[in-house]
Design a protein around this motif. Structure first.
Motif, PDB file in Angstrom:
ATOM      1  N   LYS A  23      -9.059 -11.374  -8.401  1.00  0.00           N
ATOM      2  CA  LYS A  23      -9.799 -10.113  -8.486  1.00  0.00           C
ATOM      3  C   LYS A  23      -9.904  -9.455  -7.110  1.00  0.00           C
ATOM      4  CE  LYS A  23     -11.997 -10.808 -12.824  1.00  0.00           C
ATOM      5  NZ  LYS A  23     -13.083 -11.431 -13.570  1.00  0.00           N
ATOM      6  N   ILE A  24     -10.048 -10.255  -6.081  1.00  0.00           N
ATOM      7  CA  ILE A  24     -10.108  -9.663  -4.735  1.00  0.00           C
ATOM      8  C   ILE A  24      -8.744  -9.054  -4.383  1.00  0.00           C
ATOM      9  CG2 ILE A  24     -10.586 -10.071  -2.285  1.00  0.00           C
ATOM     10  CD1 ILE A  24     -12.511 -12.283  -3.114  1.00  0.00           C
ATOM     11  N   GLU A  25      -7.661  -9.677  -4.867  1.00  0.00           N
ATOM     12  CA  GLU A  25      -6.333  -9.073  -4.656  1.00  0.00           C
ATOM     13  C   GLU A  25      -6.238  -7.727  -5.381  1.00  0.00           C
ATOM     14  OE1 GLU A  25      -3.914 -12.389  -5.883  1.00  0.00           O
ATOM     15  OE2 GLU A  25      -3.570 -13.005  -3.788  1.00  0.00           O
TER      16      GLU A  25
ATOM     17  N   ARG B  50      -6.391  -1.649  -4.783  1.00  0.00           N
ATOM     18  CA  ARG B  50      -7.079  -0.351  -4.926  1.00  0.00           C
ATOM     19  C   ARG B  50      -7.403   0.245  -3.568  1.00  0.00           C
ATOM     20  NH1 ARG B  50      -9.359   1.809  -9.469  1.00  0.00           N
ATOM     21  NH2 ARG B  50      -8.505   0.707 -11.242  1.00  0.00           N
ATOM     22  N   VAL B  51      -7.811  -0.605  -2.646  1.00  0.00           N
ATOM     23  CA  VAL B  51      -8.144  -0.134  -1.298  1.00  0.00           C
ATOM     24  C   VAL B  51      -6.886   0.431  -0.639  1.00  0.00           C
ATOM     25  CG1 VAL B  51      -8.862  -0.917   1.002  1.00  0.00           C
ATOM     26  CG2 VAL B  51     -10.078  -1.739  -1.028  1.00  0.00           C
ATOM     27  N   ILE B  52      -5.773  -0.273  -0.811  1.00  0.00           N
ATOM     28  CA  ILE B  52      -4.504   0.169  -0.214  1.00  0.00           C
ATOM     29  C   ILE B  52      -4.098   1.528  -0.791  1.00  0.00           C
ATOM     30  CG2 ILE B  52      -2.013  -0.332  -0.153  1.00  0.00           C
ATOM     31  CD1 ILE B  52      -2.829  -3.322   0.124  1.00  0.00           C
ATOM     32  N   LYS B  53      -4.337   1.685  -2.102  1.00  0.00           N
ATOM     33  CA  LYS B  53      -3.997   2.952  -2.738  1.00  0.00           C
ATOM     34  C   LYS B  53      -4.762   4.114  -2.082  1.00  0.00           C
ATOM     35  CE  LYS B  53      -3.785   4.492  -7.467  1.00  0.00           C
ATOM     36  NZ  LYS B  53      -4.179   4.130  -8.842  1.00  0.00           N
ATOM     37  N   ALA B  54      -6.049   3.886  -1.833  1.00  0.00           N
ATOM     38  CA  ALA B  54      -6.858   4.930  -1.188  1.00  0.00           C
ATOM     39  C   ALA B  54      -6.376   5.181   0.235  1.00  0.00           C
ATOM     40  CB  ALA B  54      -8.329   4.525  -1.194  1.00  0.00           C
ATOM     41  N   LYS B  55      -6.011   4.110   0.911  1.00  0.00           N
ATOM     42  CA  LYS B  55      -5.530   4.222   2.301  1.00  0.00           C
ATOM     43  C   LYS B  55      -4.192   4.972   2.327  1.00  0.00           C
ATOM     44  CE  LYS B  55      -5.266   3.082   6.653  1.00  0.00           C
ATOM     45  NZ  LYS B  55      -6.000   3.974   7.542  1.00  0.00           N
TER      46      LYS B  55
END
Ligand code: ASP
Ligand code: MG
Length: 406
Positions: free
Chosen positions: A18-20, A25-30
């Motif tokens: 789940k952390i992956e 998702r974080v990478i997508k925003a970045k």
């Protein structure tokens, strides 16, 4: 370039997979060109486990040590996310509250954030780093670790968003937004596309679990738009913002319930000045929060006084009240824990009449007795027998036509 604060709750970081998922998702925003600050909760169930450990070590653990212990769950998740983002090829750094300088007062277990010094975080953001901050925790001016109360990482996220002047604070959770009522109770519940701070605040205070009330207060104060989204789906979401003309002013936009209620009645209280103050002062001295209060019309110099508190405070409150009741010559004290509060909330209530009558009528049609009533500008709450909670929620949801709109 926009600055986005994203907060992920315990269910979203419950294990490495789940952390992956969060990392993706974080990478997508970045990759979309944003500066990204992430705030995390502890793994689902971890804070409960830590609290249990503390309470099995001592009945009333010292607040300073308690906070230092129960805040460790967040240290695990923020570091794991940083490690995973690094592995995936991204610059990321974890920050505990003392490193991010989330400064709070000294009220252990329910500390309030006073300020966030953002210099260090901004420096890292400028270098393109993804900054990951431990939610729920703070540090007082003396360097002691504090915690913000259960569900406090929502508040951490909004405080950071306010301090950094972020464009949006996205709260990722296991539901895909804010609903007209709890979908687990009422299958006609509908997701709201947007809702005003004031309505969200009343809903949170009246028992809706999706956001901590304090987080909404902060968002309102600093006008931080909150976007509540699912961490497992891309669609949906509810935007919590300032009320504007485009927003439909619904008469009622939601129905909430709160089972965490206990009703205490002091019977046959002598009706003279100072009695209420004597009854309630010991409660406030013990930090017991009182929700509703009603006092009956006085008959021959005596009256009954009823109020509600959280179930966890019922024992202590009734013990304190019994002591005073004896002193002031009241007849007896009755405690009823089989109660719940149901509320209807909507900004349109300000300019519409008949909402209360409709609510009482809908409950009466089902034979549900109303024990207490309280109102605010945009909320009406009724205390009913706990066994009617689900029924009351469903009939009110129907009565105000909440399922029909597109
Ligand atoms: N981990 C903390 C709790 O369980 C804070 C949070 O999840 O918001 O209450
Ligand atoms: Mg939460």
């Amino acid at each position: 370039m926009a600055l986005v604060v994203q907060k992920y709750g315990g269910a979203s970081v419950a294990n490495i997979e789940k952390i992956e998922n969060v990392a993706r998702r974080v990478i997508k925003a970045k990759e979309a060109g944003n500066e990204v600050v992430v705030v995390l909760s502890a793994m689902a169930g971890e804070t409960d486990r830590l609290i249990q450990l503390a309470c099995s070590a001592a009945a009333e653990p010292n607040g300073r040590e308690y906070d230092a212990l129960v805040s460790t769950g967040e240290q695990v998740t923020v570091t794991l996310l940083a490690i995973i983002l690094n592995r995936m090829g991204y610059k990321a750094m974890s920050y505990l509250a003392f490193q991010a300088k989330v400064i709070t007062d000294q009220a252990h277990k329910k500390a309030r954030i006073l300020m966030v010094e953002t210099k260090a975080i901004k420096n890292e953001l400028n270098k393109g780093t993804i900054v990951i901050v431990a939610g729920f925790q703070g540090v007082d001016r003396e360097g002691n670790i504090t915690t913000l109360g259960r569900g406090g990482s929502d508040t951490s996220a909004v405080a950071l968003a306010a301090a950094l002047n972020a464009d949006v604070c996205e709260i990722f959770t296991d539901v895909d937004g804010v609903y007209t009522t709890d979908p687990n109770i009422c299958n006609k519940a509908r997701r709201l596309n947007n809702i005003s701070y004031d309505e969200m605040l009343e809903m949170a205070r009246a028992g809706a679990k999706v956001l901590q009330p304090r987080c909404v207060e902060l968002a309102k104060k600093y006008e931080v738009p909150i976007y509540v989204k699912s961490s497992f789906a891309d669609e949906g979401g509810t935007l919590v913002t300032k009320e504007d003309e485009d927003m439909e002013r619904e008469v009622v936009s939601g129905v909430t319930y709160d089972r965490d209620q206990a009703k205490i009645t002091v019977v046959h209280v002598p009706d003279r000045p100072g009695v209420a103050a004597r009854l309630f002062t010991p409660l406030s001295e013990h930090n017991i929060v009182i929700d509703m209060i009603i006092q009956n019309v006085s008959l021959e110099g005596y009256t009954d006084l009823t109020f509600t508190v959280s179930k966890k405070d019922a024992n202590e409150a009734s013990r304190l009240i019994r002591e005073v009741a004896k002193d002031i010559g009241a007849a007896r004290v009755e405690v009823d824990e089989n109660v719940a509060k149901v509320s209807v909330i909507g900004v349109g209530m300000i300019s519409h009449s008949g909402v209360a009558a409709k609510m009482f009528g809908a409950l009466a049609n089902e034979g549900i007795n109303i024990m207490m009533i309280s109102t605010s500008e945009i909320k009406i709450s009724c205390v009913v027998q706990a066994k009617y909670t689900e029924l009351a929620v469903m009939v009110l949801h129907d009565a105000f036509g909440l399922e029909q709109k597109p």
